[in-house]
Design an enzyme around this catalytic site. Structure first.
Site, PDB file in Angstrom:
ATOM      1  N   SER A 103     -23.823   3.131  39.062  1.00 16.25           N
ATOM      2  CA  SER A 103     -24.466   3.403  37.774  1.00 16.25           C
ATOM      3  C   SER A 103     -23.486   3.793  36.652  1.00 16.25           C
ATOM      4  CB  SER A 103     -25.565   4.457  37.935  1.00 16.25           C
ATOM      5  OG  SER A 103     -25.090   5.593  38.610  1.00 16.25           O
ATOM      6  N   ASP A 170     -30.724  10.133  40.231  1.00 16.24           N
ATOM      7  CA  ASP A 170     -30.643   9.303  41.442  1.00 16.24           C
ATOM      8  C   ASP A 170     -30.050  10.111  42.597  1.00 16.24           C
ATOM      9  OD1 ASP A 170     -30.441   7.154  43.187  1.00 16.24           O
ATOM     10  OD2 ASP A 170     -28.578   6.406  42.292  1.00 16.24           O
TER      11      ASP A 170
HETATM   12  N1  SAM Z   1     -26.279   6.854  40.892  1.00 16.22           N
HETATM   13  C1  SAM Z   1     -25.294   6.214  41.768  1.00 16.22           C
HETATM   14  C2  SAM Z   1     -25.367   4.705  41.552  1.00 16.22           C
HETATM   15  O1  SAM Z   1     -26.441   4.190  41.196  1.00 16.22           O
HETATM   16  O2  SAM Z   1     -24.342   4.051  41.712  1.00 16.22           O
HETATM   17  C3  SAM Z   1     -25.502   6.557  43.210  1.00 16.22           C
HETATM   18  C4  SAM Z   1     -25.671   8.024  43.473  1.00 16.22           C
HETATM   19  S1  SAM Z   1     -25.925   8.471  45.151  1.00 16.22           S
HETATM   20  C5  SAM Z   1     -27.517   7.885  45.505  1.00 16.22           C
HETATM   21  C6  SAM Z   1     -26.165  10.203  45.000  1.00 16.22           C
HETATM   22  C7  SAM Z   1     -24.907  10.995  44.692  1.00 16.22           C
HETATM   23  O3  SAM Z   1     -25.278  12.315  44.298  1.00 16.22           O
HETATM   24  C8  SAM Z   1     -23.966  11.181  45.878  1.00 16.22           C
HETATM   25  O4  SAM Z   1     -22.698  10.688  45.513  1.00 16.22           O
HETATM   26  C9  SAM Z   1     -23.914  12.700  46.109  1.00 16.22           C
HETATM   27  O5  SAM Z   1     -22.629  13.154  46.485  1.00 16.22           O
HETATM   28  C10 SAM Z   1     -24.293  13.231  44.746  1.00 16.22           C
HETATM   29  N2  SAM Z   1     -24.953  14.559  44.725  1.00 16.22           N
HETATM   30  C11 SAM Z   1     -25.725  15.146  45.652  1.00 16.22           C
HETATM   31  N3  SAM Z   1     -26.277  16.282  45.157  1.00 16.22           N
HETATM   32  C12 SAM Z   1     -25.841  16.408  43.887  1.00 16.22           C
HETATM   33  C13 SAM Z   1     -26.100  17.345  42.825  1.00 16.22           C
HETATM   34  N4  SAM Z   1     -26.926  18.391  43.014  1.00 16.22           N
HETATM   35  N5  SAM Z   1     -25.519  17.133  41.619  1.00 16.22           N
HETATM   36  C14 SAM Z   1     -24.693  16.072  41.417  1.00 16.22           C
HETATM   37  N6  SAM Z   1     -24.416  15.151  42.379  1.00 16.22           N
HETATM   38  C15 SAM Z   1     -24.980  15.312  43.589  1.00 16.22           C
END
Ligand code: SAM
Length: 296
Positions: A103, A170
């Protein structure tokens, strides 16, 4: 510490849905001259190699974006799907699908010079990779990477200076609490900035919290008098399957949804054309289906 790494899933059917929605809305939001602020609450690493050991072990892109490369005979891809494919293709040399943009890179590619992008990521390795990847963009102050909790971190950027914002939320939903945090974040964000566009991805899995989330978001949007759109894509049954040893296991993510509060008015027609094609191209069994509802 978190064990979810998006690299295993990059380009899968959930990314196809999420990123198609994201691109369709950004195309519209960047038509108006006024600056847009995009907040990506859970950014991931930014760029993924489709030929890395992560993606090769799971092969999820093979059942995701790579299936769009072979549309069924006589099918012309819907504009939103074609835009998605073209954008991912622009990160790769012709015919060589090695890179999948997450993203942050999808968003940045579509922003104008005066727009801003704030990226939140908590995983230490992914934050480091994301920072290194973003540095290569030489985008200066347009893009900021924050090693912070995205649910909390967006507060300080709402409302944004030019009063135009898109929030992509996400999470990996590794923690059960993430479902409640999404709803709490949307509630607060809508109070701070009622006209923002909030796009929330969630997995459709046999778990009460996952079923409740879109219902909660719909109630929230309706009570706030805001329009909403809810799209889901199922590629296979969620029933337990037997492996070669005869042991039962979960079939991997069968479906996911995008819930958008204050969607762009162009999103619904774009998805009306794109979702049936996603079902045709991404179906893994006869349970493949989509839903598309909107209100407000
Ligand atoms: N949005 C990205 C994309 O579409 O390419 C993919 C994101 S992935 C589904 C979720 C990410 O959120 C992971 O890399 C994880 O390490 C991170 N994460 C988990 N909890 C979080 C938080 N509370 N705040 C920020 N990042 C977090």
């Amino acid at each position: 510490m978190f064990s979810y790494r998006h690299a295993f899933h990059a380009g899968n059917h959930a990314d196809v849905l999420k990123h198609t929605v994201l691109i369709a809305m950004l195309h519209h939001l960047t038509q108006k001259e006024a600056a847009l602020t995009v907040l990506d609450t859970h950014a991931g690493a930014g760029l993924y190699r489709l030929d890395s050991e992560f993606t090769e072990t799971s092969g999820e892109a093979a059942d995701g974006i790579q299936r769009l490369l072979k549309p069924t005979e006589g099918m012309t891809l819907a504009p939103a799907l074609q835009d998605y494919l073209d954008l991912v293709a622009s990160f790769n040399s012709k015919g060589n699908w090695r890179i999948y943009p997450g993203s942050p890179f999808i968003i940045q590619r579509l922003l104008r010079g005066h727009d801003k992008l704030k990226l939140f990521e908590l995983h230490p390795t992914d934050t480091k990779t994301l920072m290194a990847n973003v540095e290569q963009l030489e985008a200066g102050r347009q893009v900021a990477v924050l090693r912070e909790d995205g649910f909390e971190g967006i507060r300080k950027f709402l409302p944004p200076p030019a009063r135009r914002a898109l929030v992509l939320c996400d999470p990996s939903y590794e923690l059960k609490n993430d479902y409640a945090r999404v709803a709490a974040m949307a509630t607060e964000a809508l109070k701070r900035f009622p006209t923002g566009t909030y796009a929330i991805w969630y997995p459709i899995i046999p778990r009460p919290e996952a079923h409740d989330l879109p219902r909660k978001l719909k109630t929230l949007a309706t009570k706030a008098g805001k329009s909403w759109l809810h799209a889901t894509l199922t590629v296979k049954s969620s029933k337990l399957v037997a492996d070669v040893q005869g042991e039962t296991k979960r079939p991997g993510l069968p479906a996911s949804g995008m819930f958008v509060i204050n969607p762009t008015h162009t999103l619904k027609p774009a998805l009306q054309a794109a979702l049936p094609q996603m079902v045709t191209l991404l179906a893994q069994d006869r349970h493949a289906a989509f839903t598309l509802d909107a209100g407000g």
